[in-house]
Design a protein around this motif. Structure first.
Motif, mmCIF file in Angstrom:
data_model
loop_
_atom_site.group_PDB
_atom_site.id
_atom_site.type_symbol
_atom_site.label_atom_id
_atom_site.label_comp_id
_atom_site.label_asym_id
_atom_site.label_seq_id
_atom_site.Cartn_x
_atom_site.Cartn_y
_atom_site.Cartn_z
ATOM 1 N N UNK A 21 -18.101 -22.504 -18.255
ATOM 2 C CA UNK A 21 -18.646 -22.532 -17.416
ATOM 3 C C UNK A 21 -18.515 -21.060 -16.535
ATOM 4 N N UNK A 22 -19.961 -20.522 -16.143
ATOM 5 C CA UNK A 22 -20.182 -18.872 -15.700
ATOM 6 C C UNK A 22 -19.214 -18.600 -13.902
ATOM 7 N N UNK A 23 -19.861 -20.753 -13.804
ATOM 8 C CA UNK A 23 -19.641 -20.875 -12.067
ATOM 9 C C UNK A 23 -19.132 -22.084 -11.824
ATOM 10 N N UNK A 24 -18.787 -22.279 -10.642
ATOM 11 C CA UNK A 24 -17.930 -22.867 -10.543
ATOM 12 C C UNK A 24 -17.731 -23.758 -8.793
ATOM 13 N N UNK A 25 -18.352 -24.689 -8.545
ATOM 14 C CA UNK A 25 -18.432 -25.182 -7.206
ATOM 15 C C UNK A 25 -17.196 -24.834 -6.496
ATOM 16 N N UNK A 26 -16.905 -24.590 -4.930
ATOM 17 C CA UNK A 26 -15.924 -24.439 -4.084
ATOM 18 C C UNK A 26 -15.508 -25.817 -4.451
ATOM 19 N N UNK A 27 -14.036 -26.742 -4.324
ATOM 20 C CA UNK A 27 -13.929 -28.097 -3.650
ATOM 21 C C UNK A 27 -14.541 -28.311 -2.395
ATOM 22 N N UNK A 28 -13.782 -27.268 -1.676
ATOM 23 C CA UNK A 28 -13.823 -28.147 -0.126
ATOM 24 C C UNK A 28 -15.900 -27.575 0.066
ATOM 25 N N UNK A 29 -15.409 -26.155 0.598
ATOM 26 C CA UNK A 29 -17.189 -26.174 0.746
ATOM 27 C C UNK A 29 -18.418 -25.770 0.099
ATOM 28 N N UNK A 30 -18.220 -26.376 -1.422
ATOM 29 C CA UNK A 30 -18.744 -26.426 -2.182
ATOM 30 C C UNK A 30 -19.724 -25.366 -2.542
ATOM 31 N N UNK A 31 -19.330 -24.164 -2.013
ATOM 32 C CA UNK A 31 -20.053 -23.073 -2.085
ATOM 33 C C UNK A 31 -20.087 -22.153 -4.041
ATOM 34 N N UNK A 32 -21.047 -22.054 -4.704
ATOM 35 C CA UNK A 32 -20.880 -21.884 -6.223
ATOM 36 C C UNK A 32 -19.977 -20.224 -6.186
ATOM 37 N N UNK A 33 -19.179 -20.562 -7.072
ATOM 38 C CA UNK A 33 -18.864 -18.546 -7.233
ATOM 39 C C UNK A 33 -18.959 -18.111 -9.313
ATOM 40 N N UNK A 34 -18.806 -16.844 -8.952
ATOM 41 C CA UNK A 34 -19.025 -16.373 -10.276
ATOM 42 C C UNK A 34 -17.691 -16.034 -10.406
ATOM 43 N N UNK A 35 -17.377 -15.129 -9.205
ATOM 44 C CA UNK A 35 -15.967 -14.242 -9.399
ATOM 45 C C UNK A 35 -14.695 -15.007 -10.016
ATOM 46 N N UNK A 36 -13.550 -14.815 -11.190
ATOM 47 C CA UNK A 36 -13.241 -15.169 -11.538
ATOM 48 C C UNK A 36 -11.887 -14.455 -10.547
ATOM 49 N N UNK A 37 -10.540 -15.356 -10.175
ATOM 50 C CA UNK A 37 -9.202 -14.450 -10.263
ATOM 51 C C UNK A 37 -7.730 -14.996 -11.601
ATOM 52 N N UNK A 38 -8.462 -15.751 -12.371
ATOM 53 C CA UNK A 38 -7.674 -15.843 -12.848
ATOM 54 C C UNK A 38 -7.328 -16.598 -14.279
ATOM 55 N N UNK A 39 -6.908 -16.787 -15.237
ATOM 56 C CA UNK A 39 -7.218 -17.339 -16.601
ATOM 57 C C UNK A 39 -5.496 -18.382 -16.868
ATOM 58 N N UNK A 40 -5.411 -19.824 -16.860
ATOM 59 C CA UNK A 40 -3.872 -20.451 -17.570
ATOM 60 C C UNK A 40 -4.586 -21.032 -18.462
ATOM 61 N N UNK A 41 -3.147 -21.556 -19.408
ATOM 62 C CA UNK A 41 -3.422 -22.737 -20.071
ATOM 63 C C UNK A 41 -2.781 -24.158 -19.742
ATOM 64 N N UNK A 42 -3.685 -25.084 -20.046
ATOM 65 C CA UNK A 42 -2.869 -26.544 -19.491
ATOM 66 C C UNK A 42 -3.189 -27.286 -21.559
ATOM 67 N N UNK A 43 -1.700 -27.659 -21.487
ATOM 68 C CA UNK A 43 -1.992 -29.164 -22.747
ATOM 69 C C UNK A 43 -1.040 -30.513 -21.323
ATOM 70 N N UNK A 44 -2.174 -31.270 -22.698
ATOM 71 C CA UNK A 44 -1.515 -32.920 -22.382
ATOM 72 C C UNK A 44 -1.506 -33.674 -23.994
ATOM 73 N N UNK A 45 -0.836 -34.105 -23.880
ATOM 74 C CA UNK A 45 -0.718 -35.274 -25.448
ATOM 75 C C UNK A 45 -1.419 -36.068 -25.421
ATOM 76 N N UNK A 46 -2.516 -36.449 -26.681
ATOM 77 C CA UNK A 46 -3.184 -37.514 -25.982
ATOM 78 C C UNK A 46 -2.915 -38.392 -27.170
#
Length: 89
Positions: free
Chosen positions: A35-60
């Motif tokens: 996704x190139x943008x995502x809405x803020x969970x509080x104000x719903x304002x869409x943003x394209x400005x990426x702050x950082x990246x991280x990895x999540x892991x889980x088992x299925x």
């Protein structure tokens, strides 16, 4: 009633790598959000400005007798609304 999304939309994931380890009997799927943008969970304002990246892991649940592990690289966005108290999401 608000919905709670724990996983990214499958249509916005790229499969980067899929490995099957026959020694440890483990399937590992590595993906990244697209996704190139995502809405803020509080104000719903869409943003394209990426702050950082991280990895999540889980088992299925196991598949064909092999354990399954997901690795997803997700992005944190910056909220562009100066009046919003949430700066990073």
């Amino acid at each position: 009633m608000a919905t709670l999304n724990l996983l990214p939309d499958a249509a916005q994931l790229d499969l980067i790598n899929l490995t099957i380890d026959h020694v440890t009997h483990e399937i590992t799927a590595t993906t990244a959000t697209t996704a190139v943008e995502a809405p803020c969970p509080l104000c719903q304002e869409p943003s394209r400005r990426v702050h950082s990246r991280y990895k999540r892991q889980w088992a299925d649940l196991p598949c064909c007798g092999q354990s399954v592990r997901w690795i997803v690289e997700v992005r944190r966005f910056r909220c562009q609304n100066p009046g919003c108290s949430r700066k990073i999401f």
